[in-house]
Design an enzyme around this catalytic site. Structure first.
Site, short mmCIF file in Angstrom:
data_model
loop_
_atom_site.label_atom_id
_atom_site.label_comp_id
_atom_site.label_asym_id
_atom_site.label_seq_id
_atom_site.Cartn_x
_atom_site.Cartn_y
_atom_site.Cartn_z
N ARG A 154 1.19 4.88 -3.58
CA ARG A 154 0.21 3.93 -3.99
C ARG A 154 0.64 3.33 -5.62
O ARG A 154 1.52 4.23 -6.27
CB ARG A 154 -1.19 4.41 -4.47
CG ARG A 154 -2.38 4.66 -2.89
CD ARG A 154 -2.83 4.99 -2.84
NE ARG A 154 -4.24 5.27 -2.09
CZ ARG A 154 -3.93 6.19 -1.45
NH1 ARG A 154 -3.36 7.35 -1.91
NH2 ARG A 154 -4.50 6.73 -0.72
N LYS A 182 -6.21 9.54 -4.84
CA LYS A 182 -7.40 9.51 -4.30
C LYS A 182 -8.60 10.32 -4.93
O LYS A 182 -8.29 11.75 -3.79
CB LYS A 182 -8.38 8.80 -3.70
CG LYS A 182 -7.26 7.78 -3.56
CD LYS A 182 -8.22 6.94 -2.73
CE LYS A 182 -7.32 5.08 -2.13
NZ LYS A 182 -8.32 3.93 -1.30
N HIS A 254 1.32 -3.25 -2.31
CA HIS A 254 1.43 -2.08 -1.25
C HIS A 254 1.85 -2.58 -0.11
O HIS A 254 2.50 -0.76 0.18
CB HIS A 254 -0.54 -2.52 -0.44
CG HIS A 254 -1.09 -1.17 -0.45
ND1 HIS A 254 -0.68 -0.44 -1.96
CD2 HIS A 254 -1.99 -0.84 0.24
CE1 HIS A 254 -2.34 0.19 -1.57
NE2 HIS A 254 -2.53 0.78 -0.83
N ARG A 257 4.58 0.34 0.79
CA ARG A 257 3.36 1.72 0.92
C ARG A 257 3.40 1.17 2.47
O ARG A 257 3.76 2.02 3.24
CB ARG A 257 2.49 1.34 0.18
CG ARG A 257 1.05 2.78 0.86
CD ARG A 257 0.46 3.30 0.11
NE ARG A 257 -0.73 3.59 0.62
CZ ARG A 257 -0.55 5.01 0.46
NH1 ARG A 257 -0.39 5.80 0.22
NH2 ARG A 257 -1.60 6.04 0.95
N HIS A 280 -3.73 10.11 3.35
CA HIS A 280 -4.81 9.56 3.44
C HIS A 280 -6.04 10.58 4.47
O HIS A 280 -5.54 11.61 4.90
CB HIS A 280 -4.71 8.83 4.81
CG HIS A 280 -4.14 6.92 5.19
ND1 HIS A 280 -3.44 6.72 5.99
CD2 HIS A 280 -4.49 6.61 4.25
CE1 HIS A 280 -3.20 5.33 5.71
NE2 HIS A 280 -3.59 5.71 4.56
N TYR A 289 -1.37 1.35 11.21
CA TYR A 289 0.26 2.02 11.48
C TYR A 289 0.94 1.55 12.50
O TYR A 289 1.58 1.08 13.42
CB TYR A 289 0.84 1.89 10.48
CG TYR A 289 0.31 1.98 8.81
CD1 TYR A 289 1.20 1.03 8.16
CD2 TYR A 289 -0.19 3.24 8.88
CE1 TYR A 289 0.85 1.25 6.92
CE2 TYR A 289 -1.36 2.60 7.77
CZ TYR A 289 -0.37 1.64 6.21
OH TYR A 289 -1.10 1.81 4.95
#
Length: 309
Positions: A154, A182, A254, A257, A280, A289
């Site tokens: 990110r 995150k 993004h 990514r 993730h 994806y």
């Protein structure tokens, strides 16, 4: 003990998210903003305590978000705001701060399935080549772009990197970068030879020049004044290089990514591996994806198989 004021409950909930759940500062800021809108709404209805809120009040709030005359929210924005509201009510009930959870039965609006946008390998290469100069800014931009595409980082993860987060292997074998995602979760992602070469060139010929212009900082990517590169400026770098490459589609932070993940899956990578590389929490996010690659395969099948249509 008198019940806590509405604002105090919100602050207690936000502290819980920050300390016990490890939520990022940006997430806390978004929750605070969402809950401020919620408080304003219920207080305008004459409600000043969380226990006074009814399911009808929460439903009315949800409806008001989608019907605002000035700027009605999309389904995704409404769902995000309702998630903040539901989290607050659930937390207060579990902590014994309220007697009921008025938001327990509130359902977020259904959202259309939004597939990630990816560009082709050739388009990625054109953006990378747009930063092929030997001046310090081009060296930095090339290193940043190569790293984003090589690791799927990110943009917020890239700009918080320090020089020491680039891990050197033996003779280029095992080169990697340490990313902090995150909630402060750490992951180590391999660096390809192109990214490593671009970063080395920047560290030798670019970063020392930029660093001399400002105060000492361990940051990997620096701005023209020597400070750590901001998210906003990193976004501008990507946008400017995409325009320089003659891209006719929007290229966001993004995009690289998304392209990283899509190209890996198209190349045969396992979805669980891609999940780990992207950081993730759930494989269901990564599986979006696979829908992109399935569409590509279907198009190729339809155009190539003699009895496909």
């Amino acid at each position: 003990m008198p019940p806590l004021a509405f604002e105090d409950l919100v602050e207690r909930y936000l502290r819980h998210l920050a300390i016990e759940r490890g939520r990022a500062i940006n997430t806390i800021t978004a929750y605070r903003r969402d809950l401020r809108v919620y408080l304003d709404f219920v207080q305008a209805r004459g409600i000043h305590g969380l226990d006074e809120v009814t399911p009808a009040d929460v439903s009315a709030f949800s409806q008001s978000l989608r019907e605002r005359a000035d700027a009605p929210l999309s389904a995704s924005s409404t769902a995000r705001m309702l998630s903040s509201v539901r989290g607050l009510h659930r937390f207060c009930l579990e902590e014994g701060l309220t007697q009921t959870d008025a938001a327990a039965d509130t359902k977020p609006p259904k959202q259309p399935s939004r597939l990630p946008k990816a560009i082709t390998v050739e388009q990625v290469e054109s953006i990378l080549n747009a930063a092929a100069g030997d001046d310090v800014v081009s060296l930095r931009d090339r290193a940043l772009l190569e790293l984003l595409y090589a690791t799927g980082a990110r943009v917020s993860e890239a700009v918080t990197l320090n020089v020491d987060d680039v891990i050197a292997g033996d003779d280029g074998d095992g080169d990697a970068v340490r990313l902090f995602g995150k909630g402060g979760k750490q992951r180590v992602v391999p660096l390809g030879s192109y990214a490593r070469s671009a970063i080395d060139a920047y560290l030798v010929r670019g970063r020392p020049v930029l660093s001399a212009r400002g105060r000492a900082t361990p940051g990997l990517f620096l701005g023209v004044r020597g400070a750590r590169l901001s998210r906003q400026n990193a976004w501008l770098v990507i946008r400017a290089r995409a325009e320089q490459a003659g891209m006719t589609v929007d290229v966001s932070p993004h995009t690289l990514r998304h392209s990283f993940a899509t190209h890996l899956l198209e190349g045969g990578a396992d979805v669980r591996v891609v999940q780990e590389l992207l950081g993730h929490a759930s494989v269901s996010t990564t599986q979006l994806y696979t829908l992109v690659t399935a569409d590509t395969l279907r198009d190729m099948y339809t155009s190539a198989h003699p009895r496909a249509r």
